[in-house]
Design an enzyme around this catalytic site. Structure first.
Site, PDB file in Angstrom:
ATOM      1  N   SER A 162       0.811  -1.216   0.000  1.00  0.00           N
ATOM      2  CA  SER A 162       0.000   0.000   0.000  1.00  0.00           C
ATOM      3  C   SER A 162       0.844   1.265   0.000  1.00  0.00           C
ATOM      4  CB  SER A 162      -0.931   0.010   1.218  1.00  0.00           C
ATOM      5  OG  SER A 162      -0.196  -0.153   2.414  1.00  0.00           O
ATOM      6  N   HIS A 192      -2.082  -2.904  -6.449  1.00  0.00           N
ATOM      7  CA  HIS A 192      -2.638  -2.527  -5.150  1.00  0.00           C
ATOM      8  C   HIS A 192      -4.164  -2.607  -5.139  1.00  0.00           C
ATOM      9  CE1 HIS A 192      -3.329   0.709  -1.876  1.00  0.00           C
ATOM     10  NE2 HIS A 192      -3.266  -0.499  -1.346  1.00  0.00           N
ATOM     11  N   GLU A 205      -4.753  -0.166  -8.232  1.00  0.00           N
ATOM     12  CA  GLU A 205      -3.692   0.743  -8.686  1.00  0.00           C
ATOM     13  C   GLU A 205      -2.571  -0.097  -9.297  1.00  0.00           C
ATOM     14  OE1 GLU A 205      -3.812   4.640  -5.791  1.00  0.00           O
ATOM     15  OE2 GLU A 205      -2.911   2.834  -4.977  1.00  0.00           O
ATOM     16  N   ASN A 255      -3.970   6.259  -1.077  1.00  0.00           N
ATOM     17  CA  ASN A 255      -3.466   6.384   0.294  1.00  0.00           C
ATOM     18  C   ASN A 255      -2.775   7.718   0.533  1.00  0.00           C
ATOM     19  OD1 ASN A 255      -4.414   4.024   1.445  1.00  0.00           O
ATOM     20  ND2 ASN A 255      -2.695   2.816   0.721  1.00  0.00           N
TER      21      ASN A 255
END
Length: 282
Positions: free
Chosen positions: A119, A140, A152, A190
């Site tokens: 992440s 991800h 991702e 994130n």
């Protein structure tokens, strides 16, 4: 590339959701963890959830058996050698991942691509320890991986365009929407989302509002489907802290400094839903 069997390392929350997703798309999954018991619990949880969906008419009869029949579990690392593609979803720690990649590099067929579900960690650094750096890439997923549509796709500095194309196509085949992102701390989601959870922790620490009111404010005032503290519990306070630490260390920017309260919760073992207690009790 003909991908039929996908090796999956890690039977935790993310691994469970990814296994469900891959098996639902009719891929053969080799689910590995260091203890067979971890794998058994993951498969049991998938089966329980699918059974409920069938009972409610939200999944066709036979879905549970079809999905579970596509998942083989193992506690033996060498069983991953049969994989045509590998997704790694182990603990978010660079040294742990490097050890795993060194072992995978020696075990797998030379042409096998390895996607990491990290992440926030550097995929370029992970790729560099292998002899297949052009075939290592970030893939991800988001929690719960069997529901969330986004993946991702993050190429390392060394990743080939061919690898990007293969992973993008695979992502679409499993029913997800790929978004290509250049490598950077926290990537896109994130980088934006985790500091929001961190700020909610700081607001709670300063006693500006209760956890319930903080989450209500963001749901009704910002149209978030879930409040930031409940989301932090879902993600895991330990994962949120790891992402914040990476953002802070990689950028040096004080706006990414982890909240004191977030660090205290992790030290207390209050990791959220997976431990039954975080900012809320479960």
């Amino acid at each position: 590339m003909n991908i039929k069997t996908i090796g999956l390392l890690g039977a935790g929350t993310m691994g469970q959701g990814i296994a469900w997703t891959l098996a639902s798309a009719d891929y053969q999954v080799i689910l590995y963890d260091i203890k067979q018991d971890f794998c058994d619990k993951a498969v049991k949880a998938i089966g329980k959830s699918l059974g409920k969906l069938e009972e409610k008419g939200k999944a066709p009869a036979g879905t549970k058996d079809a999905v579970l029949n596509n998942i083989k579990t193992t506690g033996k690392f060498e069983d991953l050698a049969a994989s045509d593609f590998v997704i790694e979803a182990v603990f978010e720690n660079m040294e742990v991942k490097k050890d795993v990649y060194t072992r995978l590099d020696a075990l797998l067929k030379p042409e096998v691509i390895i996607g990491t579900n990290t992440s926030s960690l550097s995929i370029t650094e992970i790729a560099a320890i292998t002899k297949r750096a052009d075939r290592v890439i970030g893939m991800h997923f988001f929690n719960p991986a069997n529901v969330m549509k986004l993946v991702e796709i993050i190429p390392a500095l060394q990743t080939s365009e061919e690898t990007v194309a293969v992973v993008t196509e695979l992502t679409k085949k499993i029913g997800k929407t790929p978004v290509k992102v250049k490598e950077g701390p926290g990537f896109v989601v994130n980088r934006i989302l985790t500091p929001g959870m961190n700020e909610a922790c700081s607001i709670l620490y300063e006693n500006l509002a209760t956890a319930e009111d903080i989450d209500t404010a963001m749901k009704l005032g910002a149209n978030w489907p879930m409040g930031p503290l409940a989301l932090c519990d879902l993600v895991g306070t330990d994962i949120a802290l790891a992402v914040m630490n990476t953002l802070y260390e990689e950028t040096g920017d004080p706006k990414y400094r982890p909240s004191t309260l977030l660090k205290q919760y992790v030290r207390a073992g209050w990791l959220g839903r997976k431990t039954g207690r975080g900012f809320f009790e479960y």
